[in-house]
Design a protein around this motif. Sequence first.
Motif, PDB file in Angstrom:
ATOM      1  N   GLY A   1     -11.638  13.489  -2.120  1.00 48.90           N
ATOM      2  CA  GLY A   1     -11.374  12.389  -1.203  1.00 48.90           C
ATOM      3  C   GLY A   1     -10.069  11.712  -1.551  1.00 48.90           C
ATOM      4  O   GLY A   1      -9.018  12.324  -1.490  1.00 48.90           O
ATOM      5  N   ALA A   2     -10.149  10.453  -1.916  1.00 47.45           N
ATOM      6  CA  ALA A   2      -8.930   9.764  -2.282  1.00 47.45           C
ATOM      7  C   ALA A   2      -9.226   8.853  -3.462  1.00 47.45           C
ATOM      8  O   ALA A   2     -10.282   8.250  -3.521  1.00 47.45           O
ATOM      9  CB  ALA A   2      -8.409   8.935  -1.128  1.00 47.45           C
TER      10      ALA A   2
ATOM     11  N   PRO B   1      -5.031   9.926   8.070  1.00 44.54           N
ATOM     12  CA  PRO B   1      -4.582   8.745   8.831  1.00 44.54           C
ATOM     13  C   PRO B   1      -5.203   7.448   8.334  1.00 44.54           C
ATOM     14  O   PRO B   1      -4.582   6.393   8.377  1.00 44.54           O
ATOM     15  CB  PRO B   1      -5.031   9.051  10.251  1.00 44.54           C
ATOM     16  N   MET B   2      -6.430   7.531   7.854  1.00 40.77           N
ATOM     17  CA  MET B   2      -7.105   6.328   7.363  1.00 40.77           C
ATOM     18  C   MET B   2      -6.265   5.658   6.275  1.00 40.77           C
ATOM     19  O   MET B   2      -6.201   4.442   6.190  1.00 40.77           O
ATOM     20  CB  MET B   2      -8.468   6.716   6.807  1.00 40.77           C
ATOM     21  N   TYR B   3      -5.605   6.492   5.466  1.00 39.87           N
ATOM     22  CA  TYR B   3      -4.843   5.940   4.348  1.00 39.87           C
ATOM     23  C   TYR B   3      -3.416   5.602   4.735  1.00 39.87           C
ATOM     24  O   TYR B   3      -2.877   4.606   4.307  1.00 39.87           O
ATOM     25  CB  TYR B   3      -4.880   6.909   3.170  1.00 39.87           C
TER      26      TYR B   3
ATOM     27  N   ARG C   1      -2.154   5.031   7.814  1.00 44.17           N
ATOM     28  CA  ARG C   1      -1.926   4.139   8.955  1.00 44.17           C
ATOM     29  C   ARG C   1      -1.551   2.734   8.502  1.00 44.17           C
ATOM     30  O   ARG C   1      -0.758   2.062   9.117  1.00 44.17           O
ATOM     31  CB  ARG C   1      -3.168   4.057   9.856  1.00 44.17           C
ATOM     32  N   GLY C   2      -2.176   2.296   7.425  1.00 45.64           N
ATOM     33  CA  GLY C   2      -1.890   0.923   6.999  1.00 45.64           C
ATOM     34  C   GLY C   2      -0.918   0.835   5.837  1.00 45.64           C
ATOM     35  O   GLY C   2      -0.725  -0.224   5.270  1.00 45.64           O
TER      36      GLY C   2
ATOM     37  N   LYS D   1       0.854  -1.182   0.000  1.00 44.70           N
ATOM     38  CA  LYS D   1       0.000   0.000   0.000  1.00 44.70           C
ATOM     39  C   LYS D   1       0.885   1.225   0.000  1.00 44.70           C
ATOM     40  O   LYS D   1       1.820   1.311   0.780  1.00 44.70           O
ATOM     41  CB  LYS D   1      -0.872   0.016   1.258  1.00 44.70           C
TER      42      LYS D   1
ATOM     43  N   PHE E   1      -8.043   5.623  -5.964  1.00 45.55           N
ATOM     44  CA  PHE E   1      -7.303   4.375  -5.811  1.00 45.55           C
ATOM     45  C   PHE E   1      -6.823   3.875  -7.164  1.00 45.55           C
ATOM     46  O   PHE E   1      -7.608   3.798  -8.101  1.00 45.55           O
ATOM     47  CB  PHE E   1      -8.215   3.336  -5.146  1.00 45.55           C
TER      48      PHE E   1
ATOM     49  N   TRP F   1      -3.022   4.930  -3.018  1.00 46.77           N
ATOM     50  CA  TRP F   1      -4.099   5.823  -2.578  1.00 46.77           C
ATOM     51  C   TRP F   1      -3.623   7.242  -2.806  1.00 46.77           C
ATOM     52  O   TRP F   1      -2.715   7.710  -2.140  1.00 46.77           O
ATOM     53  CB  TRP F   1      -4.427   5.605  -1.105  1.00 46.77           C
TER      54      TRP F   1
ATOM     55  N   SER G   1      -7.811  15.600   7.992  1.00 49.73           N
ATOM     56  CA  SER G   1      -8.052  14.727   9.140  1.00 49.73           C
ATOM     57  C   SER G   1      -8.428  13.307   8.709  1.00 49.73           C
ATOM     58  O   SER G   1      -8.512  12.403   9.528  1.00 49.73           O
ATOM     59  CB  SER G   1      -9.156  15.315  10.016  1.00 49.73           C
ATOM     60  N   LEU G   2      -8.600  13.119   7.407  1.00 53.37           N
ATOM     61  CA  LEU G   2      -8.935  11.793   6.907  1.00 53.37           C
ATOM     62  C   LEU G   2      -7.680  11.000   6.552  1.00 53.37           C
ATOM     63  O   LEU G   2      -7.708   9.773   6.439  1.00 53.37           O
ATOM     64  CB  LEU G   2      -9.788  11.976   5.645  1.00 53.37           C
TER      65      LEU G   2
END
Lengths: 1204, 212
Positions: free
Chosen positions: B54-55, B87-89, B91-92, B22, B57, B74, B84-85
Motif C-alpha cells: 500500500g503506502a 491518485p488518492m495520494y 491529488r492532495g 505533502k 507514511f 507518502w 489505481s490507488l
Amino acid sequence: MSESGDSTSKFDPLNLDFSEIDDEEYNIPAVEETPTLESILNNDQNSLMSEDELSDYLAAENQGFGTGGCGSDTASISSFGSLKDTPSKTGLFNFTESRHYDHILRHIILKAISSQLKSACERVNAGRPTVMAVSSMIAVGTSHGLVLVFDSAQTLRWCHEGNEEQGSVSALDFNHNCSRLLIGYARGLILMCDVADGKVLRTMNQVHTPATAVLHVKFTDNPNLAVCSDSGGSVFELSFKRTLGIRSVDSRCIFSGSRGEVCCIEPLRLKALTTHPLHGSILVAMATLSKVILVCIRPNTRLLLTHSVSASPANLPLLTWQFVVIQLNDSSHVIDPVLAFARDSTIHFYHINVLASGRIHCTVLEQLNLGYSLLACHWLNARILATVDTQERFHLIDIRSQEELETLDLSCVSLVYNSSHFKGLCTGGNVSKAMALAGERACYNTIKSFGNQVLFLGMRSFHVISTRSWLERLNNLLEQNRYAAALRLGIDFLEERGKGVLGLSGHRKQRKKLIWQKVHEMLTTYINAVLHDNNALMYQENLPVIIEHCIHLQCEDLLFQQVWNGVEHSTVPRNIFLQSIEGFIQDGKIRNVSPAIMQKLVEYLEMTHRWQAMEECIVNVNVSSLDIEQVLQQCRSHQLYDALISVWNQAMNDYTTPLQELLPQLQRMLSSDGERSEEAIRLGNKCLVYISCCLSGRGYPNGDIEESKCATVRSRVFQFLCSQHTINADESEETYPYLRLFLDFNTKEFLNALSMAFQDSYLSVQLLQRLVDILISITLHENSSKSRQVGWLFSWLAKEIMRPNCSLRLDLNLFEQVLEILVSSNDELCTPEEKEQILLQLISTGALKHIPEERILQLAQTAGYHQVCAEIYERQGNHEQVLKCHLLDDSRKPRVFDYLNVAPEKSKLQRAVSENIDTLLEVNGYKTGLFVGTHFVELTSRMVHTMTKQKQFEFLQGVMDAKAALSPPIITLYFQLLCEFEPNSAMKFIIANCDTLLTDIESCVETAQKHNLEMEEAILWEKAGSYKKSFNILFKRLQYAIRSGKDVESATEELISLILRGSSVLDPKDTWLPLLQCLVQVNSPKLMKRVLNSADLNLAAEFHLLLKHTTGSLGDYRSLIMGLFEKCVYEQEVLQIAERSHYLDLHNQLKQSLNGAKRGIPNPVICTVCNKKFQSQMLLFHCTHGYHMDCLKQPFQCVKCDSN
Amino acid sequence: MASRGTVQRPNGQTQGKICQFKLVLLGESAVGKSSLVLRFVKGQFHEYQESTIGAAFLTQTVCLEDMTVKFEIWDTAGQERYHSLAPMYYRGAQAAIVVYDITNQDTFNRAKTWVKELQRQASPNIVIALVGNKADLVSKRSVECQEAQSYAEEHGLLFNETSAKTAVNVNDVFLAIAKKLPKNENRTGPGSSGQGIVVSDSNNKPPSRCCK
C-alpha cells in the motif's frame, strides 16, 4: 549644436514603434486627397499591364538574349498572386523562401508608359530615358533633353522638347501638390514648368557653379524655395520670386564643393504635417563622400549635425527621411523625423527632435548592418525599409527585427544609371576623380519611392514594386486556395506577430476588429470550400486544421453548426470529424460541445471499442454537452467508473449514488471465491480514491468541488459510509455494510484515506469519534473479529492519537485486547509477518506504553515475533539479545550485519558475537570476518579453529579485508586456505605478506606443493633466499613447458629473470649451462638470443662444457653458435666504439690544455703577496697572478688560486 | 512513525515559521523509493528492503534559511495493482518525486508516464522531481543522465541522480523541492491545494540535530 551629433557617444536603440501610428490621428500625408498611384495601381487595373501579362512582356523583351523558352514558362512565372501554382522557379523573379508562401511584394510594369517611352525614343529621337520624378504624375527625362509627363492613367499629358544644347535631363522634381516641375540639365540649366500645361515658368541660368551638371533639384516645403546640387559638389538654394507678374529667382550657395563634394541632398518634407514643431523650419540633409551634414536653412541657416562615416569610395551615400512614432517613457508619443543615411552596407539612423526650448536636437541611433552594398535605400513605412543592392536585388527589411522579409531580382529592369552626369561628360569631365568613381553607380533619379511603392526607370520600361497590404496578402493566399496558410497569417496579424503589415489603420481595437472579421470570413470560406469539395482526403487533411482554428478563435458556433451540418450525414467525413475533435476534447481544449456531436462521438467510440478514450472524453466535457442517459448506459456496460462517478457528481450533484451503485458491485466481486480479480482491485481502489476526494473536497477524477458544496458533500459521503444498512437490506445483513466492505477490501488503504481526511481536519471531532467507535465496534467487539483489520485499525488509531491536538477518546484497555489478538495464532487470514508488522507499528507509536515491556516481550517471544523482541531489547539497550533476535529471525538474518554496523557500543557485543559465531558464519562468512576483523581482531584465532575450512576461508577473507594486524599463524592459515580455494590470488598474497609467511616457510612451501602451485613455491624459496631451490622448480617448469610445447617463452623469461636476480648466489655453471642445454633442444634462435644477451658467463668455457656434456652433432648447436657469433660481433663493435670515444676524449683534453698553455698572460704590476712592485725576478702563473721569487715558498704555486 | 522513529535531523531551534507539505513518491516497483525515504528520514540503508504494501507514511523536516519545512511523505507501492490507488495520494500532494532506476530503461519510461499523469491529474502547481536512483551502479547504467536531464528540462521538473545506498544527492533532492515549493502564508481553501500548511510555532518540537 554643430557637433552635437558627433559627440553623442551613446547610441540609442532603434526603437521605431509603428504599432500605434494612425494616419488620421496624426494627420500624416493624406493619400486620399489626390488620386495616387497606389489607388490607380490597385483599382484601375485596366489601364495597366496586369501581372499575368508581365511575364509575356518580359519574355518578349528578353527574346533578344536567347531565352526564348521563357514564353512557355508563362504560367509559372506569373505566379505572383493570381495563379494557383507554387512560387516560380525560373530565374526571372526569384523570391527567396518566404513564410507561408505569402508574397508581400508585387512587381508591375507600367506598360503604357514603357511603350510611350519606347516610341518616343524611336520616333522623335527623344533618346534613352535618363531620370524620372514621381508624384501623382510621373515625369521622365531623356538623354536628348525631352521631358515626358504622364498622368496617373499613364496617359501622356505633355512633352517638353528642350534645347538639345543643354544635354540630357539630369534631375526632375515635382512640388508637393504636383503643380510645378523642376527640370535640371546636364549642362547646368534649370527650368521650372507648370505641370498642368507644360509651360516653362522660369528659365534659370547660372544659378549654380558654371559648367557643371545639375545632379539634384528638389522642392522644399516652402513652395518658393528649392535646393539643387551640381557635379561640382556645391549646393544652392533657389528662392523664387514674383514681383509685378515677373518671375525671377535668387540663388545662394549654402555649401561649397571645395569643402568636400556633396553627392546627395534630401530636404525634409513635412507635407501636411502642419502641427509639427518643425513646421516652418526647412531642414536639408546633405551627404558628401565622407560625411553626413544636416543644416537648417529657414528661418535661419544653422548647422545641426555632421557625422563622419568612412566607407569604400566606390559607393555613393544615400539619404532618406521618414516620420516615425517615438514612444516616450511616460506613455505619450511624438512623431519625429528620422533620417536614414546609408553607405556601403551600413545604414545609420539619426533622430531629429525639437526640445522644449525650441532647439532642434539630433540623436545618433544604432546602425543596421546588411550583408551587401547598397545602391538605393528608401523607407516604405516606419517599420519597413526597401533597399537595392549592387547586384540589383531588391530587399524588403523589417527594421525592428532586422529581418529580411523578401527579396526580388531586378535584373529584368535593366536599370538606368546616371553616371554620365556625375562624371560631367557633357561639361568636359570637369569633376573630381572621387566623384567620377562614386558616380559609377548613381541611380538617385532612377529609383524613387512613393508611398509604399518603389519605382524603377529601366532602359526600355518603367517598373513599380508595390507592397501588398495585409488584406491583399490574405486574399492572395485565398486565391491560391492556401486556406490554412491564410488563416495562420491572419491569426499572426491578429495576435500582432505579423511582419511587414501594411495598410492597417485605426486604433488597435479597430484594427483587431477588422482583422477578426476577415479571419472569420476566411474561416467560413475555408469550411465551405472543404465541405464543397467533399472528398475524404480533403477532410482528413483539413478538418483538424479547421477545428483547431475554430477553437483557437472561439468560433465554436461555426464548428458545431456549419461544419457539423456539413459532415453529419455521411459516415466518412463524420468519423474524421469525430476523430479530430476527440483529441481536442481529451486535451481539455474544448469543454462545451454540442450534445448532438457528443452523442455521435460516444456512438463512434463505442463502435470502435475505444472505451478508454470514451471515458476521457466524457470526463473532459461539461455535463451539459452529454446525453446523460446514453452516457450512463455506456459507463455501466463498460465499467467506466470514473466517467460514471463524474456524471453523477456533475449532472445530478449527487455524490452518494455512485457509491450506492458501485459498492454492491464491489461486494459481489469480493464475495466470489478465489483470488481477487484485477477488476475488483481496480474498482475498489477507485472507490477509495473517490471517498478520499470527497472527504477532502476535491473533484473526481480531477478539478475541485465548488467551495460552497464541499461541506455538504463531505457530510453526505460520511453519513453514507456510516449508514447502518443499505437501502434495500434484507434481514441477514450485518450492520455498517459499507465500512465493513472497505475494511475487507483493503484495511490499510482505507484507513490511510481516512487518515488524510483526519489530517486536513475538515471533519468535526464528534463525527470522527463516531466513526472510530463504529470501526472499533465492528472489528473488535464481535466474534468474527479479524486480526488483520483490528491490528491495522489500532496501529492507525495509535498514530492518530499521538498526533498533536488530537481530541479522540479511546479506551486504552482496548490495546491490551489488540495485543492478545495479535499474538494469538489462530487466524488464517492474516500472516504472522503482517501481524508482527502491525505490532511493531503499535510499539513505535507508543500506544502500548501502559503495558509493561516484559509482558509484551514474553508474548512476542511465544509468538515468535523476533523483530518485535529485537525492537524492545534495543530500547532496553540489551544489544546481545537484539543480536540473538536477529539471528533467530530467518527472514531477516541477512540484515544482522546492517544492525551490527550501526549498533552502538560494539564492545558489548563481543560475547554475543563469539557465542553466535556459527550462525553468523552461516549467514555470511565474509561479513562476519569483516566485522570481527574491524572490532574484535583479537578473537580471530580463537574463533577460527572451530570452523569448517570453507567458512574459515570466507571468514578470514573478511578479516583480511578489515586490514587488521594479524598473527603469523593466522596469516599462514589464510595462505593455506587461499591456496586451496582461490589459488589465483595466492601470488598476490605472497608478495604482500612475504615477511610474515617466511617465518613458517616450510609449511607454506608444503602447502604450495600440495596444491601444485609451482610459481608460488618458487617465489617463496626465492624470498627465503634459496635461489637454487627456486631455480630447480622453475627449471622443471621449463622442461615441462618444452615437452608440452606451451608457454615456453614465459617460462624461459621467468627463469632468466630469476638467474639474474640471484646472480650473486648462483653458480653460472649450474644455471646457464642447463638452461642452454635445454634450449638447444628447442632450437629457437629468439630464445637463444635472449639468453645470450643476458648471460654474463664466460662463453668459451661454457661452450666447451656444453659440448663436453652433451651428445649430438654440431648441427644441433647451429643456432647457439650462430647466436654466439652474432654476440661476438656485436661486442667487438661495442668495444671499438668505446675505444674510439675514449681516445677522442683524451685527444680533446690534450688539445684544451695545450691551448691553455699557449695563451698570453698580462704582466702583473704588483706582487699578490706583498703588494709591491716587481724589481727583481718574478714568478708568473697562468692565472695571471705574479709573485716575487722571495714571497713564495717551494714548491711554487699560486697562493691565491690555491686558497680558493 | 512518531516518537523515536522520526529522526529530526534538522535543527529544531524555534524559527519563524514551519511549513508543512505533502510529498508523494511514485515509480515502478524496486527502483528504490522506500530506500530513498529511509535514507532521507533515518539515514539508513537496507540491502534487503522489503517491498512496500500500500503506502507508508513518514515525516521529516528540513531547514531552509528562514524557515523549516516539514515533509509528510507518502511512500507508495510500486506494484501495478496499487496503481489505481495513487491518485488518492498525489491529488492532495504539493510535491512529488518520480523515481526510476538508472540501470533499467523500462523504469524510466514508466516514470515518464507518471509525470504525464501527474501533470494531467494532480494539482496544477505541484512540484515534481525526477530522480534516477541507484547511481552507485554506474557500470550497469542504461538510462543516460543527459537524456533524463533534457526530458526534465522540457517538462519543467527538478532532476537529480541519487544513490540511497551511498546517500549521494538524497538530501539535495528534498532540499531542492523544499526551496521550490511556494510558501505563501495565507492558507487557501481546501480545494486549491497548491500551498502547504503553515504551522506557526514550533515549541512542542523536540530538540534535534542539524542536518548533515
